[in-house]
Design a protein around this motif. Structure first.
Motif, PDB file in Angstrom:
ATOM      1  N   ASN A 304     -34.955 -16.625   0.917  1.00 59.63           N
ATOM      2  CA  ASN A 304     -34.296 -17.871   0.527  1.00 59.63           C
ATOM      3  C   ASN A 304     -35.380 -18.918   0.327  1.00 59.63           C
ATOM      4  O   ASN A 304     -36.546 -18.691   0.682  1.00 59.63           O
ATOM      5  N   TYR A 305     -35.012 -20.049  -0.236  1.00 58.21           N
ATOM      6  CA  TYR A 305     -36.004 -21.061  -0.599  1.00 58.21           C
ATOM      7  C   TYR A 305     -36.141 -22.161   0.456  1.00 58.21           C
ATOM      8  O   TYR A 305     -36.575 -23.270   0.157  1.00 58.21           O
ATOM      9  N   GLY A 306     -35.787 -21.826   1.686  1.00 58.85           N
ATOM     10  CA  GLY A 306     -35.993 -22.739   2.792  1.00 58.85           C
ATOM     11  C   GLY A 306     -37.061 -22.204   3.723  1.00 58.85           C
ATOM     12  O   GLY A 306     -37.908 -21.391   3.347  1.00 58.85           O
ATOM     13  N   GLY A 307     -37.017 -22.650   4.981  1.00 60.28           N
ATOM     14  CA  GLY A 307     -37.921 -22.127   5.996  1.00 60.28           C
ATOM     15  C   GLY A 307     -39.379 -22.185   5.597  1.00 60.28           C
ATOM     16  O   GLY A 307     -39.859 -23.171   5.032  1.00 60.28           O
ATOM     17  N   SER A 308     -40.095 -21.134   5.895  1.00 61.38           N
ATOM     18  CA  SER A 308     -41.529 -21.125   5.599  1.00 61.38           C
ATOM     19  C   SER A 308     -41.811 -20.989   4.110  1.00 61.38           C
ATOM     20  O   SER A 308     -42.885 -21.389   3.649  1.00 61.38           O
ATOM     21  N   THR A 309     -40.870 -20.441   3.324  1.00 63.95           N
ATOM     22  CA  THR A 309     -41.048 -20.425   1.866  1.00 63.95           C
ATOM     23  C   THR A 309     -41.131 -21.855   1.353  1.00 63.95           C
ATOM     24  O   THR A 309     -41.997 -22.204   0.536  1.00 63.95           O
ATOM     25  N   PHE A 310     -40.255 -22.717   1.849  1.00 63.41           N
ATOM     26  CA  PHE A 310     -40.262 -24.141   1.508  1.00 63.41           C
ATOM     27  C   PHE A 310     -41.571 -24.800   1.932  1.00 63.41           C
ATOM     28  O   PHE A 310     -42.192 -25.555   1.160  1.00 63.41           O
ATOM     29  N   LEU A 311     -42.043 -24.520   3.146  1.00 64.67           N
ATOM     30  CA  LEU A 311     -43.252 -25.173   3.638  1.00 64.67           C
ATOM     31  C   LEU A 311     -44.499 -24.674   2.917  1.00 64.67           C
ATOM     32  O   LEU A 311     -45.423 -25.453   2.659  1.00 64.67           O
ATOM     33  N   CYS A 312     -44.537 -23.371   2.601  1.00 66.65           N
ATOM     34  CA  CYS A 312     -45.706 -22.839   1.885  1.00 66.65           C
ATOM     35  C   CYS A 312     -45.773 -23.360   0.450  1.00 66.65           C
ATOM     36  O   CYS A 312     -46.801 -23.884   0.012  1.00 66.65           O
ATOM     37  N   HIS A 313     -44.683 -23.196  -0.298  1.00 68.52           N
ATOM     38  CA  HIS A 313     -44.683 -23.617  -1.707  1.00 68.52           C
ATOM     39  C   HIS A 313     -44.715 -25.136  -1.837  1.00 68.52           C
ATOM     40  O   HIS A 313     -45.420 -25.684  -2.695  1.00 68.52           O
ATOM     41  N   GLY A 314     -43.924 -25.827  -0.991  1.00 71.27           N
ATOM     42  CA  GLY A 314     -43.776 -27.271  -1.142  1.00 71.27           C
ATOM     43  C   GLY A 314     -45.033 -28.050  -0.887  1.00 71.27           C
ATOM     44  O   GLY A 314     -45.178 -29.178  -1.362  1.00 71.27           O
ATOM     45  N   SER A 315     -45.976 -27.472  -0.140  1.00 75.01           N
ATOM     46  CA  SER A 315     -47.208 -28.189   0.190  1.00 75.01           C
ATOM     47  C   SER A 315     -48.355 -27.858  -0.756  1.00 75.01           C
ATOM     48  O   SER A 315     -49.479 -28.302  -0.538  1.00 75.01           O
ATOM     49  N   THR A 403     -43.217 -14.916  -3.838  1.00 72.70           N
ATOM     50  CA  THR A 403     -42.147 -15.903  -4.000  1.00 72.70           C
ATOM     51  C   THR A 403     -41.554 -16.314  -2.661  1.00 72.70           C
ATOM     52  O   THR A 403     -41.238 -17.485  -2.440  1.00 72.70           O
ATOM     53  N   PHE A 404     -41.407 -15.353  -1.753  1.00 71.77           N
ATOM     54  CA  PHE A 404     -40.779 -15.617  -0.457  1.00 71.77           C
ATOM     55  C   PHE A 404     -41.774 -15.308   0.660  1.00 71.77           C
ATOM     56  O   PHE A 404     -42.325 -14.212   0.724  1.00 71.77           O
ATOM     57  N   ALA A 405     -41.973 -16.279   1.537  1.00 73.67           N
ATOM     58  CA  ALA A 405     -43.052 -16.182   2.529  1.00 73.67           C
ATOM     59  C   ALA A 405     -42.678 -15.291   3.706  1.00 73.67           C
ATOM     60  O   ALA A 405     -41.512 -15.152   4.075  1.00 73.67           O
ATOM     61  N   ASP A 406     -43.703 -14.708   4.311  1.00 70.32           N
ATOM     62  CA  ASP A 406     -43.569 -13.891   5.520  1.00 70.32           C
ATOM     63  C   ASP A 406     -43.800 -14.699   6.792  1.00 70.32           C
ATOM     64  O   ASP A 406     -43.744 -14.145   7.891  1.00 70.32           O
ATOM     65  N   VAL A 407     -44.068 -15.970   6.682  1.00 73.42           N
ATOM     66  CA  VAL A 407     -44.480 -16.772   7.839  1.00 73.42           C
ATOM     67  C   VAL A 407     -43.273 -17.069   8.733  1.00 73.42           C
ATOM     68  O   VAL A 407     -42.290 -17.663   8.287  1.00 73.42           O
ATOM     69  N   ASP A 408     -43.331 -16.668   9.991  1.00 69.57           N
ATOM     70  CA  ASP A 408     -42.285 -17.003  10.953  1.00 69.57           C
ATOM     71  C   ASP A 408     -42.458 -18.447  11.421  1.00 69.57           C
ATOM     72  O   ASP A 408     -43.574 -18.979  11.446  1.00 69.57           O
ATOM     73  N   ILE A 409     -41.349 -19.066  11.817  1.00 68.29           N
ATOM     74  CA  ILE A 409     -41.384 -20.437  12.326  1.00 68.29           C
ATOM     75  C   ILE A 409     -41.163 -20.402  13.834  1.00 68.29           C
ATOM     76  O   ILE A 409     -40.081 -20.030  14.300  1.00 68.29           O
ATOM     77  N   PRO A 410     -42.170 -20.772  14.623  1.00 69.22           N
ATOM     78  CA  PRO A 410     -41.964 -20.823  16.074  1.00 69.22           C
ATOM     79  C   PRO A 410     -41.191 -22.080  16.467  1.00 69.22           C
ATOM     80  O   PRO A 410     -41.645 -23.195  16.232  1.00 69.22           O
ATOM     81  N   LEU A 411     -40.009 -21.897  17.039  1.00 71.65           N
ATOM     82  CA  LEU A 411     -39.260 -23.038  17.557  1.00 71.65           C
ATOM     83  C   LEU A 411     -39.818 -23.488  18.905  1.00 71.65           C
ATOM     84  O   LEU A 411     -39.654 -24.634  19.300  1.00 71.65           O
ATOM     85  N   PHE A 412     -40.452 -22.562  19.621  1.00 73.32           N
ATOM     86  CA  PHE A 412     -41.092 -22.863  20.895  1.00 73.32           C
ATOM     87  C   PHE A 412     -42.401 -22.084  20.965  1.00 73.32           C
ATOM     88  O   PHE A 412     -42.429 -20.892  20.693  1.00 73.32           O
ATOM     89  N   ARG A 413     -43.467 -22.780  21.324  1.00 73.23           N
ATOM     90  CA  ARG A 413     -44.714 -22.081  21.615  1.00 73.23           C
ATOM     91  C   ARG A 413     -45.418 -22.761  22.783  1.00 73.23           C
ATOM     92  O   ARG A 413     -45.114 -23.910  23.133  1.00 73.23           O
ATOM     93  N   LEU A 414     -46.328 -22.072  23.389  1.00 65.89           N
ATOM     94  CA  LEU A 414     -46.929 -22.483  24.650  1.00 65.89           C
ATOM     95  C   LEU A 414     -47.539 -23.887  24.642  1.00 65.89           C
ATOM     96  O   LEU A 414     -47.360 -24.630  25.623  1.00 65.89           O
ATOM     97  N   PRO A 415     -48.279 -24.313  23.613  1.00 72.15           N
ATOM     98  CA  PRO A 415     -48.898 -25.636  23.667  1.00 72.15           C
ATOM     99  C   PRO A 415     -47.905 -26.781  23.916  1.00 72.15           C
ATOM    100  O   PRO A 415     -48.269 -27.771  24.567  1.00 72.15           O
ATOM    101  N   GLU A 416     -46.676 -26.651  23.413  1.00 72.56           N
ATOM    102  CA  GLU A 416     -45.687 -27.697  23.700  1.00 72.56           C
ATOM    103  C   GLU A 416     -45.480 -27.840  25.200  1.00 72.56           C
ATOM    104  O   GLU A 416     -45.307 -28.950  25.718  1.00 72.56           O
ATOM    105  N   MET A 417     -45.482 -26.720  25.928  1.00 74.26           N
ATOM    106  CA  MET A 417     -45.285 -26.777  27.374  1.00 74.26           C
ATOM    107  C   MET A 417     -46.462 -27.478  28.057  1.00 74.26           C
ATOM    108  O   MET A 417     -46.279 -28.250  29.007  1.00 74.26           O
ATOM    109  N   TYR A 418     -47.690 -27.218  27.591  1.00 70.28           N
ATOM    110  CA  TYR A 418     -48.851 -27.934  28.126  1.00 70.28           C
ATOM    111  C   TYR A 418     -48.693 -29.444  27.913  1.00 70.28           C
ATOM    112  O   TYR A 418     -48.971 -30.246  28.819  1.00 70.28           O
TER     113      TYR A 418
END
Length: 536
Positions: A304-315, A403-418
């Motif tokens: 789909n054209y959202g998520g990381s596809t949107f962030l990769c192409h849109g930037s 056309t469609f990115a493989d990049v996962d979007i982390p909703l939570f990752r360790l640095p936020e906890m630090y």
């Protein structure tokens, strides 16, 4: 490639076709003659329905009002949850501007949105669509329904595990609504399915509900789970997040609780990956040591054209070569402001490697929001694997699909906890220490400086404003900035200005009512139980 659950998501979306949309009345409408008893008659049916609950974070389609497909200005790609959430959390801040003229999209940075903004309507209905999927699954997975359908033993236990995961995903979406809209309508699995006007819940009451659900999930979830599925640390991470913001949500600070739950996550066995520039790449499913919970995107399976596809192409735009980023085209959309660039010692990335800016042909100053070359571009999201040439961001192998990115979007990752730990300590929470907070912050900075301690700070430098800046440097474009600026009292006030804040080139303050987004006028007009947020 990402997880076994992903492989059955598409099947689940078809097999669980009973759930088509969350309308303004939170309806669940059967289609194609398929009934709940048919969908949930077997263990496989439950598994496919659970896949739809997860898949709704990464897939779009013909979902009616909840999927935003019938809102003017919202197309299928725009209806992706994270794309809509990103617009609300990032475009309204110093971290991002966009060149496009889609209806409502420029309203965010100009801070002149109304209750008719289509992007906000899309996000609101998307969150409720996903809540409705969760409610339906939780209801169908009750012990009574499992017993009535003859599902017992390990099969019943596995379904109960998915039921707990659905409770977390529902709590997450309610936390989003609590943060952005404050006082949304509210429904659970116990409310009737069909024509139903949900009552409004107040923000503090919703906080209490989310907290109680997360604590229940914390006691039931496994310590580990498949990549892309929630576990015990996921619930604890969201608890830490809402406790950090509790004073905004309820009027009562909960910084000690934020320290407690951030510490639980930190002690759960996670660790930083060695290179910050590996985080948002096509093979970032390898970052399991740092990623706590992700939205899984796959160029072949979740198109789909959202998520990381949107962030990769849109930037990507201007003089940037799309092929260098594993893409077939750039969309010339998002950039950042000078105020955000100035958080870094320099924009080259030669000191703090988190400064992933593209500057060639880009102006630091923004004279026109709709001109892509005004504002530095961001190279954080790249549809290529980890760099194969040191210090060359665009090296690496292409993702599976340009056309469609493989990049996962982390909703939570360790640095936020630090960062939560450090901020909560500085705000007076107990159970932590400044020395431990300093250790956590310097771990982030050592990684950011390529393993060197040159960027490490001392205790006198560890201030609340430093933490806000560090959150920007570490977490930018990951959906945090609006919430952070509100917590610091910087979002609407003159205490911090950035280019074009409030529609003025040098920035200006706006009314404090904009710390909350409005409920969509379409929902307020159709649901007599709702009262609009003040100011709209």
């Amino acid at each position: 490639m990402k997880t076994n659950l992903l492989k059955i998501t598409m099947v689940g979306l078809m097999a669980a076709g009973i759930i088509t949309s969350c309308t303004k009345k939170l309806d669940l409408t059967p289609t194609n003659g398929i009934t709940a008893n048919q969908v949930f008659s077997t263990t496989q049916g439950y598994l496919e329905a659970a896949a739809k609950v997860y898949g709704s974070f990464a897939l779009t389609g013909n979902q009616g009002p909840a999927g935003s497909g019938d809102i003017q200005g919202i197309d299928e790609g725009t209806s992706d949850f994270f794309r809509l959430y990103w617009n609300a959390q990032e475009l309204s801040t110093d971290e991002a501007v966009v060149a496009w003229g889609d209806p409502g999209v420029q309203d965010f940075h100009l801070m002149n949105w109304t209750s008719n903004n289509p992007m906000l309507q899309g996000l609101y209905y998307r969150s409720f669509y996903q809540i409705t999927l969760c409610n339906n699954f939780i209801n169908q997975a009750s012990d009574a329904n499992l017993a009535a359908r003859g599902i017992t033993g390990n099969d019943a236990s596995n379904i109960r595990n998915f039921r707990t995961e659905a409770r977390f995903l529902r709590a997450y979406q309610y936390s989003v609504l609590m943060d952005l809209f404050g006082n949304p309508p509210f429904a659970t699995e116990n409310d009737p399915i069909g024509s139903f006007l949900p009552k409004q819940i107040q923000r503090a009451d919703l906080f209490n509900y989310v907290e109680s659900e997360l604590k229940a999930c914390d006691s039931l979830l496994p310590a580990t789970n498949n990549y892309g599925r929630v576990n015990k640390a996921t619930a604890e991470a969201l608890l830490a997040r809402i406790y950090l913001n509790a004073q905004v949500y309820t009027g009562t600070a909960r910084y000690t609780d934020a320290i407690t739950y951030a510490t639980k996550v930190i002690n759960a066995g996670y660790s930083l990956v060695s290179d910050y520039r590996w985080l948002m790449r096509a093979d970032n499913n390898l970052n399991t040591s740092e990623f706590i919970f992700t939205i899984n995107y796959d160029g072949l399976k979740t198109q789909n054209y959202g998520g990381s596809t949107f962030l990769c192409h849109g930037s990507v735009g201007g003089s940037m070569n799309a092929g260098d980023y594993g893409l077939d085209a750039g969309w010339a959309g998002m950039r950042t402001t000078k105020a955000f660039v100035n958080l870094f010692p320099d924009p080259s990335g030669n000191t703090d490697q988190r400064a992933e800016f593209y500057t060639n042909g880009q102006n630091l100053d923004i004279n026109s929001l709709t001109t892509f070359t005004d504002g530095y571009a961001i190279q954080k999201f790249i549809n290529k694997t980890r760099p194969t040439i040191p210090n060359v961001l665009t090296s690496g192998n292409n993702g599976s699909n340009p056309t469609f990115a493989d990049v996962d979007i982390p909703l939570f990752r360790l640095p936020e906890m630090y960062l939560i730990y450090a901020e909560a300590v500085l705000r007076g929470g107990t159970g932590g220490s400044v020395s431990q907070a300093l250790t956590y912050i310097n771990q982030l900075r050592t990684r950011a400086y390529g393993g060197s301690t040159a960027g490490n700070i001392g205790a006198p430098d560890l201030t609340l404003d430093f933490i806000l800046a560090e959150r920007g440097r570490e977490l930018y474009w990951e959906g945090f900035r609006r919430t952070d600026l509100i917590r610091y009292g910087y979002f609407t006030t003159s205490n911090y200005l950035w280019p074009w804040k409030g529609g003025v080139p040098t920035g200006t303050s706006v009314g404090s009512f904009r710390n909350l987004y409005p409920l969509p006028s379409s929902d307020v007009s159709s649901n007599t139980n709702l009262v609009q947020n003040p100011g709209y």
